[in-house]
Write a protein that holds these residues in place. Structure first.
Motif, PDB file in Angstrom:
ATOM      1  N   GLY A  24       0.782  -1.230   0.000  1.00 29.25           N
ATOM      2  CA  GLY A  24       0.000   0.000   0.000  1.00 29.25           C
ATOM      3  C   GLY A  24       0.812   1.278   0.000  1.00 29.25           C
ATOM      4  O   GLY A  24       0.243   2.365  -0.168  1.00 29.25           O
ATOM      5  N   LYS A  27       0.823   3.311  -4.094  1.00 27.43           N
ATOM      6  CA  LYS A  27      -0.584   3.068  -4.408  1.00 27.43           C
ATOM      7  C   LYS A  27      -0.787   2.520  -5.816  1.00 27.43           C
ATOM      8  O   LYS A  27      -1.700   1.730  -6.054  1.00 27.43           O
ATOM      9  N   GLN A  28       0.035   2.946  -6.763  1.00 27.81           N
ATOM     10  CA  GLN A  28      -0.147   2.539  -8.153  1.00 27.81           C
ATOM     11  C   GLN A  28       0.664   1.300  -8.536  1.00 27.81           C
ATOM     12  O   GLN A  28       0.713   0.935  -9.714  1.00 27.81           O
ATOM     13  N   HIS A  53     -10.570  -5.024  -0.861  1.00 26.32           N
ATOM     14  CA  HIS A  53      -9.197  -5.399  -0.572  1.00 26.32           C
ATOM     15  C   HIS A  53      -9.108  -6.888  -0.218  1.00 26.32           C
ATOM     16  O   HIS A  53     -10.108  -7.485   0.223  1.00 26.32           O
ATOM     17  N   GLU A 103      -5.295  -3.851  -2.806  1.00 25.71           N
ATOM     18  CA  GLU A 103      -6.583  -3.408  -3.344  1.00 25.71           C
ATOM     19  C   GLU A 103      -6.971  -4.288  -4.533  1.00 25.71           C
ATOM     20  O   GLU A 103      -6.157  -4.532  -5.424  1.00 25.71           O
ATOM     21  N   ARG A 120      -3.759  -3.512  -6.825  1.00 27.45           N
ATOM     22  CA  ARG A 120      -2.897  -2.334  -6.679  1.00 27.45           C
ATOM     23  C   ARG A 120      -2.339  -2.301  -5.261  1.00 27.45           C
ATOM     24  O   ARG A 120      -2.904  -2.886  -4.343  1.00 27.45           O
ATOM     25  N   GLY A 121      -1.238  -1.571  -5.108  1.00 31.83           N
ATOM     26  CA  GLY A 121      -0.600  -1.456  -3.792  1.00 31.83           C
ATOM     27  C   GLY A 121       0.283  -2.641  -3.480  1.00 31.83           C
ATOM     28  O   GLY A 121       0.578  -2.919  -2.318  1.00 31.83           O
ATOM     29  N   GLN A 178       7.037   6.979  -6.758  1.00 34.24           N
ATOM     30  CA  GLN A 178       6.544   6.541  -5.455  1.00 34.24           C
ATOM     31  C   GLN A 178       7.437   5.464  -4.857  1.00 34.24           C
ATOM     32  O   GLN A 178       7.608   5.394  -3.635  1.00 34.24           O
TER      33      GLN A 178
END
Length: 223
Positions: A24, A27-28, A53, A103, A120-121, A178
């Motif tokens: 997480g 996020k992407q 999730h 997610e 995702r995450g 990120q």
């Protein structure tokens, strides 16, 4: 006791170096959970789309075996202070099992490998064996008053600066930024002039840290 993988994960991280240390945080960071043939019947995931999730129980398949190791050196403590292996989330564990919450973006029923779970995450290296999947249930899985010990609070994120010659699509650029903002360097590295390289989302990225800023000086499509 015998267990076997029910699926494997494809993610934007083809190698260990650079993978976020917790789920997480990026996020992407995308992934695809591809079931083994024995578990591809749609009945296995009936009702899964009702959950946002999922818990992923996986095997740290690239972690070297350190059976009987009592302590580890978490990055959050600078890589020098030791804590008990069961007081950590290190990959070097008696059974090398990990647990991540991700997610669930969608279920791809049209895939030739399908059904495939798009997530995702992710904090998983591509190829990670999945041993089990469970839905994340907020009323009992979230504990707002929980205390996080020596990892209480999110990690500090660094500024990321790109070389003007790096041309990268926005989505991949976001994943790379990120990821590197979390400073994936080993905690014990003190060579401030050292250059690092890792592959993220299809790009071979070269970078260094200067005065607390991650400076990307090369980013080319992976071969």
């Amino acid at each position: 006791m015998e267990i076997e993988p029910i699926a494997r994960v494809e993610t934007c991280y083809p190698e260990k170096f650079g993978v976020p240390r917790q789920p997480g945080l990026v996020k992407q960071a995308w992934g695809r959970i591809i079931f083994e043939e024995s578990y591809r019947a749609e009945n296995f995931i009936r009702g899964i789309e009702g959950f946002s999730h999922l818990w992923i129980v996986f095997h740290f398949h690239l972690a070297s075996q350190r059976k009987g190791k009592e302590t580890v050196r978490p990055p959050r403590l600078g890589g020098n202070e030791r804590v008990g292996v069961f007081a950590s989330r290190a990959p070097f564990r008696p059974n090398n099992l990990g647990l991540s919450v991700v997610e669930l973006v969608e279920v791809d029923y049209a895939s030739l490998d399908g059904p495939v779970l798009k997530i995702r995450g992710a904090d998983l290296v591509s190829g990670t064996p999945v041993m089990d999947i469970k839905p994340y249930v907020p009323f009992c899985d979230s504990v707002p008053s929980a205390i996080g010990g020596f990892v209480d609070g999110e990690p500090v994120r660094m500024e990321v600066a790109w070389c003007s010659s790096c041309i990268v699509p926005e989505m991949s650029r976001t994943v790379i930024e990120q990821t590197l903002a979390l400073d994936p360097r080993p905690a014990y590295h003190v060579d401030l002039e050292r250059e690092y390289g890792c592959e993220i989302d299809g790009y071979a990225v070269r970078w260094r840290v200067e005065q607390g800023v991650v400076k990307i000086f090369a980013c080319e499509p992976s071969q």
